[in-house]
Design an enzyme around this catalytic site. Structure first.
Site, short mmCIF file in Angstrom:
data_model
loop_
_atom_site.label_atom_id
_atom_site.label_comp_id
_atom_site.label_asym_id
_atom_site.label_seq_id
_atom_site.Cartn_x
_atom_site.Cartn_y
_atom_site.Cartn_z
N GLY A 67 0.82 -1.20 0.00
CA GLY A 67 0.00 0.00 0.00
C GLY A 67 0.86 1.25 0.00
N SER A 68 0.93 1.90 1.16
CA SER A 68 1.68 3.15 1.25
C SER A 68 3.19 2.94 1.25
CB SER A 68 1.27 3.91 2.51
OG SER A 68 -0.04 4.40 2.40
N GLU B 293 -1.63 8.74 -2.58
CA GLU B 293 -0.38 9.52 -2.57
C GLU B 293 0.30 9.49 -1.20
OE1 GLU B 293 0.75 11.17 -5.67
OE2 GLU B 293 -0.73 9.66 -6.13
N GLY B 294 0.01 8.46 -0.40
CA GLY B 294 0.63 8.31 0.91
C GLY B 294 -0.35 8.65 2.02
#
Length: 401
Positions: free
Chosen positions: A140-141, A378-379
């Site tokens: 994911g992040s 985007e985080g």
């Protein structure tokens, strides 16, 4: 700090605002309820809104790449493409976040191309609508955990892997794919590749059903022995274990202020609509101490203050990008602040509007659903705080995890 919108951008901001009110809002509910139906109204807007970046990655957000020495340089202070795109995005998301994400040739992948591509590549991909593919089922992040591979084979790279949650993944002309040249070398081997639809081995697996931004298609894409020309690798093919994947990560320095701007625009829509609904019951008086205000007035003052801080942090990060100042920490700060504030304001406005905020009679409940993703992609909030802590403490990723 100059507290006025630069004169050169006022027409852009006004036009984007008119699009948000007259085009986006009237069709917002329809496309929210008809997920995966392409918004045909956006096709006629494409040529008009090419003023955003003239359909050219060289003029899109991130064209004035960041990563400088912290000084504006000898060109003087300037307000460029990053500022313009952020201000425009704020206004468009005042109407609808998903429709803004669905505008042709305005994909997040275009900012990635601007940040990393060579001049020849920027010219070759001019006019292309580029999505960006980072997230994977097991990643994911933490972008460094990417498992999609890119193996060199003659004058091509062979991609294998799966990407999920690709915004505008199906409708875009091409996808900027993050893949590893050598998973054993960790993040240093991660590179980005432009893969055009129609390339053999690239397959649309599905379109996701989502909580919010339903008008924006969110794709899962499979890559099986997908051969990509070597000239479609963005940046240098060399693996520099000292530099890591700083060149690829520069993309985020350009796109995080843009996502923050989207959150700012959506939150403003909710806040202004709530004040309109409460106009008969609440009279805001900014000349009086907040301690003397009613509970609802004090809540509105607090949300306005939070919103304004998110707005200026976003403007600052975009200005730094335009002036070639290193803005990695500021990009994370504005993304963290705006993502959190956007969630809080839109949800609180839906709550304070009572039954109107919970029904489809108003767009308040939709804005609350749409804003959630702006704190995630985007985080995530947690990733941004981790990046900020590393920068403040002067620690690298291995020292502070």
């Amino acid at each position: 700090m100059n507290l006025e919108i630069p004169k050169k951008f006022r027409a852009l901001v006004n036009n984007a605002h008119q699009v948000a009110i007259s085009t986006f809002r009237p069709i917002s509910r329809y496309y929210d309820q008809h997920e995966h139906e392409p918004p045909k109204e956006l096709d006629m807007l494409a040529s008009v809104l090419d003023g955003f970046n003239e359909g050219d990655p060289a003029n899109s957000a991130g064209a004035a790449t960041t990563g400088g020495t912290g000084e504006a340089g000898d060109h003087g202070v300037r307000n460029g493409s990053n500022m313009g795109v952020c201000l425009g995005a704020m206004e468009l998301c005042y109407g609808d976040v998903a429709l803004m994400l669905s505008l042709p040739r305005q994909g997040l992948g275009n900012a990635a191309i601007s940040a990393v591509a060579s001049d020849e590549q920027k010219e070759r991909f001019a006019g292309k609508w580029a999505a960006m593919a980072i997230t994977e089922p097991g990643c994911g992040s933490d972008s460094a955990a990417i498992r999609t591979t890119a193996r060199r084979d003659g004058d091509h790279y062979v991609l294998n892997g799966e990407k999920i949650y690709v915004t505008a993944g199906q409708r875009a002309d091409c996808v900027v794919v993050w893949a590893s040249l050598d998973p054993s070398l960790g993040r240093a081997a991660i590179k980005s590749f432009v893969v055009e639809w129609g390339t053999p081995g690239m397959e649309l697996a599905r379109l996701e059903k989502k909580l919010g931004i339903r008008a924006s298609d969110t794709a899962a894409i499979h890559f099986q022995d997908c051969r990509v020309p070597e000239e479609n690798l963005l940046g240098t093919p060399e693996i520099d274990t000292q530099k890591g994947f700083a060149g690829v990560m520069q993309t985020f320095d350009n796109t995080r202020p843009l996502v923050a701007a989207m959150a700012v625009g959506c939150a403003r829509a909710s806040l202004e609509r709530l004040k309109e609904l409460l106009a008969d019951q609440v009279s805001l008086d900014y000349s009086q101490p907040v301690e003397t205000a009613s509970a609802i007035e004090a809540e509105l003052y607090r949300m306005e203050a939070e919103w304004e801080s998110a707005y200026w942090l976003t403007v600052r990060a975009a200005w730094m990008a335009d002036n070639r100042e290193a803005n990695s920490m500021q990009a994370s700060i504005c993304k963290a602040k705006a993502g959190r504030v956007g969630n809080e304001i839109t949800l609180r406005c839906a709550e304070l509007a009572g039954s109107l905020g919970y029904t489809e009679e108003e767009l308040l409940e939709k804005w609350a659903r749409d804003s959630k993703i702006l704190d995630i992609f985007e985080g995530t909030q947690q990733i941004q705080q981790l990046i900020i802590a590393r920068r403040v403490l002067g620690l690298n990723s291995s020292q502070l995890q």
